[in-house]
Scaffold this active site. Sequence first.
Site, PDB file in Angstrom:
ATOM      1  N   CYS A  85      -6.199 -10.622  46.491  1.00 14.21           N
ATOM      2  CA  CYS A  85      -6.189  -9.486  47.421  1.00 14.21           C
ATOM      3  C   CYS A  85      -5.186  -8.521  46.821  1.00 14.21           C
ATOM      4  O   CYS A  85      -4.086  -8.930  46.419  1.00 14.21           O
ATOM      5  CB  CYS A  85      -5.737  -9.944  48.809  1.00 14.21           C
ATOM      6  SG  CYS A  85      -5.389  -8.573  49.930  1.00 14.21           S
ATOM      7  N   THR A  86      -5.557  -7.253  46.759  1.00 13.62           N
ATOM      8  CA  THR A  86      -4.701  -6.312  46.032  1.00 13.62           C
ATOM      9  C   THR A  86      -3.366  -6.053  46.744  1.00 13.62           C
ATOM     10  O   THR A  86      -2.456  -5.467  46.156  1.00 13.62           O
ATOM     11  CB  THR A  86      -5.440  -4.985  45.776  1.00 13.62           C
ATOM     12  OG1 THR A  86      -5.974  -4.508  47.008  1.00 13.62           O
ATOM     13  CG2 THR A  86      -6.555  -5.177  44.765  1.00 13.62           C
ATOM     14  N   HIS A  87      -3.262  -6.481  47.993  1.00 11.21           N
ATOM     15  CA  HIS A  87      -1.964  -6.391  48.671  1.00 11.21           C
ATOM     16  C   HIS A  87      -0.964  -7.448  48.154  1.00 11.21           C
ATOM     17  O   HIS A  87       0.246  -7.242  48.218  1.00 11.21           O
ATOM     18  CB  HIS A  87      -2.120  -6.608  50.183  1.00 11.21           C
ATOM     19  CG  HIS A  87      -2.671  -5.444  50.935  1.00 11.21           C
ATOM     20  ND1 HIS A  87      -3.972  -5.025  50.843  1.00 11.21           N
ATOM     21  CD2 HIS A  87      -2.074  -4.597  51.829  1.00 11.21           C
ATOM     22  CE1 HIS A  87      -4.160  -3.988  51.641  1.00 11.21           C
ATOM     23  NE2 HIS A  87      -3.019  -3.711  52.253  1.00 11.21           N
ATOM     24  N   ASP A 121      -9.096   1.418  48.552  1.00  8.85           N
ATOM     25  CA  ASP A 121      -8.747   0.131  49.172  1.00  8.85           C
ATOM     26  C   ASP A 121      -8.699   0.366  50.679  1.00  8.85           C
ATOM     27  O   ASP A 121      -8.770   1.509  51.150  1.00  8.85           O
ATOM     28  CB  ASP A 121      -7.367  -0.335  48.662  1.00  8.85           C
ATOM     29  CG  ASP A 121      -6.917  -1.647  49.301  1.00  8.85           C
ATOM     30  OD1 ASP A 121      -7.733  -2.590  49.342  1.00  8.85           O
ATOM     31  OD2 ASP A 121      -5.770  -1.730  49.786  1.00  8.85           O
ATOM     32  N   SER A 122      -8.520  -0.739  51.415  1.00  7.16           N
ATOM     33  CA  SER A 122      -8.383  -0.616  52.866  1.00  7.16           C
ATOM     34  C   SER A 122      -7.046   0.005  53.269  1.00  7.16           C
ATOM     35  O   SER A 122      -6.891   0.434  54.409  1.00  7.16           O
ATOM     36  CB  SER A 122      -8.497  -2.003  53.496  1.00  7.16           C
ATOM     37  OG  SER A 122      -7.471  -2.837  52.990  1.00  7.16           O
ATOM     38  N   CYS A 149     -10.120  -3.287  45.884  1.00  2.00           N
ATOM     39  CA  CYS A 149     -10.061  -4.132  47.074  1.00  2.00           C
ATOM     40  C   CYS A 149     -10.993  -5.311  46.809  1.00  2.00           C
ATOM     41  O   CYS A 149     -12.173  -5.110  46.520  1.00  2.00           O
ATOM     42  CB  CYS A 149     -10.540  -3.309  48.268  1.00  2.00           C
ATOM     43  SG  CYS A 149     -10.762  -4.260  49.773  1.00  2.00           S
ATOM     44  N   ASN A 150     -10.443  -6.508  46.879  1.00  2.00           N
ATOM     45  CA  ASN A 150     -11.274  -7.695  46.612  1.00  2.00           C
ATOM     46  C   ASN A 150     -12.362  -7.850  47.665  1.00  2.00           C
ATOM     47  O   ASN A 150     -13.492  -8.226  47.356  1.00  2.00           O
ATOM     48  CB  ASN A 150     -10.402  -8.952  46.625  1.00  2.00           C
ATOM     49  CG  ASN A 150      -9.484  -9.033  45.424  1.00  2.00           C
ATOM     50  OD1 ASN A 150      -9.782  -9.706  44.462  1.00  2.00           O
ATOM     51  ND2 ASN A 150      -8.366  -8.330  45.474  1.00  2.00           N
ATOM     52  N   THR A 151     -12.006  -7.563  48.912  1.00  2.00           N
ATOM     53  CA  THR A 151     -12.964  -7.737  50.005  1.00  2.00           C
ATOM     54  C   THR A 151     -14.162  -6.810  49.799  1.00  2.00           C
ATOM     55  O   THR A 151     -15.325  -7.232  49.901  1.00  2.00           O
ATOM     56  CB  THR A 151     -12.270  -7.441  51.356  1.00  2.00           C
ATOM     57  OG1 THR A 151     -11.071  -8.213  51.419  1.00  2.00           O
ATOM     58  CG2 THR A 151     -13.168  -7.771  52.525  1.00  2.00           C
ATOM     59  N   GLU A 159       1.556  -4.361  54.959  1.00  2.00           N
ATOM     60  CA  GLU A 159       1.404  -3.023  55.554  1.00  2.00           C
ATOM     61  C   GLU A 159       2.621  -2.665  56.424  1.00  2.00           C
ATOM     62  O   GLU A 159       2.938  -1.502  56.599  1.00  2.00           O
ATOM     63  CB  GLU A 159       0.110  -2.933  56.379  1.00  2.00           C
ATOM     64  CG  GLU A 159      -1.181  -3.069  55.554  1.00  2.00           C
ATOM     65  CD  GLU A 159      -1.661  -1.769  54.894  1.00  2.00           C
ATOM     66  OE1 GLU A 159      -1.475  -0.694  55.492  1.00  2.00           O
ATOM     67  OE2 GLU A 159      -2.224  -1.839  53.777  1.00  2.00           O
ATOM     68  N   TYR A 192      -9.689  -5.020  56.214  1.00  2.00           N
ATOM     69  CA  TYR A 192     -11.114  -5.250  55.965  1.00  2.00           C
ATOM     70  C   TYR A 192     -11.438  -6.754  55.985  1.00  2.00           C
ATOM     71  O   TYR A 192     -12.560  -7.153  56.243  1.00  2.00           O
ATOM     72  CB  TYR A 192     -11.510  -4.711  54.583  1.00  2.00           C
ATOM     73  CG  TYR A 192     -11.741  -3.229  54.494  1.00  2.00           C
ATOM     74  CD1 TYR A 192     -11.402  -2.360  55.522  1.00  2.00           C
ATOM     75  CD2 TYR A 192     -12.319  -2.686  53.326  1.00  2.00           C
ATOM     76  CE1 TYR A 192     -11.628  -0.989  55.395  1.00  2.00           C
ATOM     77  CE2 TYR A 192     -12.552  -1.325  53.206  1.00  2.00           C
ATOM     78  CZ  TYR A 192     -12.196  -0.479  54.244  1.00  2.00           C
ATOM     79  OH  TYR A 192     -12.423   0.858  54.113  1.00  2.00           O
ATOM     80  N   GLY A 193     -10.424  -7.548  55.655  1.00  2.00           N
ATOM     81  CA  GLY A 193     -10.649  -8.966  55.380  1.00  2.00           C
ATOM     82  C   GLY A 193     -11.137  -9.791  56.544  1.00  2.00           C
ATOM     83  O   GLY A 193     -11.605 -10.914  56.368  1.00  2.00           O
TER      84      GLY A 193
HETATM   85  N1  DGL Z   1      -6.495  -5.269  49.747  1.00  2.00           N
HETATM   86  C1  DGL Z   1      -7.747  -5.752  50.159  1.00  2.00           C
HETATM   87  C2  DGL Z   1      -8.296  -6.861  49.311  1.00  2.00           C
HETATM   88  O1  DGL Z   1      -8.025  -6.859  48.140  1.00  2.00           O
HETATM   89  C3  DGL Z   1      -8.084  -5.804  51.602  1.00  2.00           C
HETATM   90  C4  DGL Z   1      -7.173  -6.416  52.539  1.00  2.00           C
HETATM   91  C5  DGL Z   1      -7.646  -6.198  53.936  1.00  2.00           C
HETATM   92  O2  DGL Z   1      -7.835  -5.054  54.317  1.00  2.00           O
HETATM   93  O3  DGL Z   1      -7.843  -7.186  54.647  1.00  2.00           O
HETATM   94  O4  DGL Z   1      -9.028  -7.699  49.759  1.00  2.00           O
END
Ligand code: DGL
Length: 275
Positions: free
Chosen positions: A188-190, A14-15, A77-79, A156, A46-47
């Site tokens: 988003c996995t966060h 993931d990011s 990571c979804n992105t 974060e 990453y988003g």
């Molecule tokens: N956790 C990531 C996702 O699922 C990325 C979030 C990010 O870095 O912007 O998209």
Amino acid sequence: MSECLKDAPIGVFDSGFGGLTVVREIMRQIPNEKIVYFGDTARVPYGSKSKETVTRFSRQITHFLQTQNVKTIVVACNTASAYALDELEKEIDIPMIGVVKPGAKVAAETTRNGKVGVIATSATIGSEIYTTYIKDLKPEISVTGKACPLFVPLVEEGLLEDPVTDEIASRYLLELIDIDIDTLILGCTHYPLIRNTIGRVMGDKVTLVNPAYETARELKCLLEEKNLLQDKKPDLGENRYQFYVSDGAEKFKTFANSILKYGILSAKTINIEEY
Ligand code: DGL
């Protein structure tokens, strides 16, 4: 398939911290497996980045994970799943799985009124990947996406339960409440890390879908299908979990220890640009 391949770890990336919500589910559902995790903490988020950049970063991480002899890679990571997975799958010869397809499937099965919301990064929402997958399954479902770019930095920074997070969630989610969705994908996995806040704002009539559960379930099926599932229990005291980041290993370790059941022995920093 040789026992040796079954014994190889699963690569997860993931990011940053977000992929730990998927790791948590993998540990729960397939506890015999070894995991090598990489969090790109130097380059998060990453988003807000372009498809080219996210694909380049994801490719470097994939190459790093291959040096760890992983048997499969989970793009937690979804992105990166939206932007890079299709391309990377063509480039490497080990199976890969993302989080978007499993999440879309659960949401399509969950909604009763046919109105699904997706919250995710600007990149994931812009790609319309959830809409595409859900409509492939059930074209009659209406899907409304909402980018929530401030959620990732809040997570974060560890502001999981905080008035600032409440306030931002209320603003972001208002338009989804107004259109009466009954299912909301945490795309988003966060975001599962601020699930309580999101749930409070949305109210108890809305079902929150965390794609991590279904991802781990599909990962198990994939490993079974390829005869790669580890059936042997780990040796006592064996360190099954390895964590790598591109910056801030100590901060990562503290955070990861707060959300994972297993104590993390160490997190190492590597220079991901070398891969
Ligand atoms: N956790 C990531 C996702 O699922 C990325 C979030 C990010 O870095 O912007 O998209």
